[in-house]
Design an enzyme around this catalytic site. Structure first.
Site, short mmCIF file in Angstrom:
data_model
loop_
_atom_site.label_atom_id
_atom_site.label_comp_id
_atom_site.label_asym_id
_atom_site.label_seq_id
_atom_site.Cartn_x
_atom_site.Cartn_y
_atom_site.Cartn_z
N GLU A 175 -1.73 18.45 -6.09
CA GLU A 175 -1.58 17.56 -4.94
C GLU A 175 -2.96 17.32 -4.32
OE1 GLU A 175 -0.48 15.15 -3.18
OE2 GLU A 175 1.52 16.02 -2.88
N HIS A 200 7.83 18.25 -8.59
CA HIS A 200 8.37 19.61 -8.49
C HIS A 200 9.64 19.64 -7.63
CE1 HIS A 200 7.08 20.05 -4.31
NE2 HIS A 200 5.94 19.48 -4.66
#
Length: 215
Positions: free
Chosen positions: A86, A11
């Site tokens: 994550e 990202h």
């Protein structure tokens, strides 16, 4: 031989990235630079006429917003998969890497020592994280064997994918660089399993990108 190719995209930048904070499952949006990075990344894929079959993204906003740049430019649909999140950093989430050793020295020590079974007080252990990422990779590969897939995810998750594809020990010190909005390739061939291709490509970004702090 059937080969499945995955382009792994970290990202774009967030405010917490800039502050060197451990984000984990905390849902932090992209900052202005991160939005720009996402658009530059998507345009780079367009410029090389990349033909891909599917787009996957983590459900966390920073990844989903990065994937949205690809959606808008290519007119495709993103498939959201929470397994691409994550690692959950437990009690360390929200601390910067300078604050964490002072505020939670015991947990920080377990973190930097890569204690494989320590869950960082309510988070995920490295073993649990590895199992989750391995399952996510295997599911994508089995579902789309022989295809090219874009996967928008996170620094720690992409590092784990690198470890899986390169057969690097879970306890070993991190060697893979995973800058914001970078392009990283792995592939799966029948008989040979996973392997790492081009990694940490940020030639498409106008300015330097931040490295991940998630060990």
């Amino acid at each position: 031989m059937t080969t499945t190719k995955l382009c792994l995209i970290r990202h774009g930048e967030t405010a917490w990235n800039a502050e060197r904070r451990l984000q984990g499952h905390t849902d932090i949006p992209l900052n202005a630079k991160g939005m720009l990075q996402a658009r530059q990344m998507a345009q780079a894929l367009k410029n090389i006429n990349l033909a891909f079959d599917f787009l996957y993204t983590s459900d966390l906003k920073r990844a989903a917003d990065t994937a949205q740049a690809v959606v808008e430019l290519f007119g495709v649909e993103a498939q959201v998969d929470s397994a691409l999140r994550e690692r959950h950093f437990g009690a360390l989430q929200g601390f910067s890497i300078s604050e964490a050793p002072l505020q939670r020295p015991d947990i920080w020590q377990a973190h930097i020592a890569r204690d494989l079974d320590h869950d960082l007080e309510g988070g995920e252990s490295i073993q649990q994280f590895s199992s989750r990422v391995q399952k996510a990779l295997d599911n994508i590969q089995m579902r789309h064997a022989g295809k090219t897939i874009l996967v928008v995810s996170h620094g720690g998750t992409l590092d784990m994918m690198y470890r899986i594809a390169s057969k690097q020990s879970l306890g070993a010190e991190r060697v893979a660089s995973v800058p914001n909005a970078s392009l990283n390739w792995i592939s799966h061939s029948q008989g040979d399993g996973w392997s790492v291709g081009q990694w940490a490509d940020i030639r498409h970004l106008e300015d330097p990108a931040l490295e991940n702090v998630d060990l």
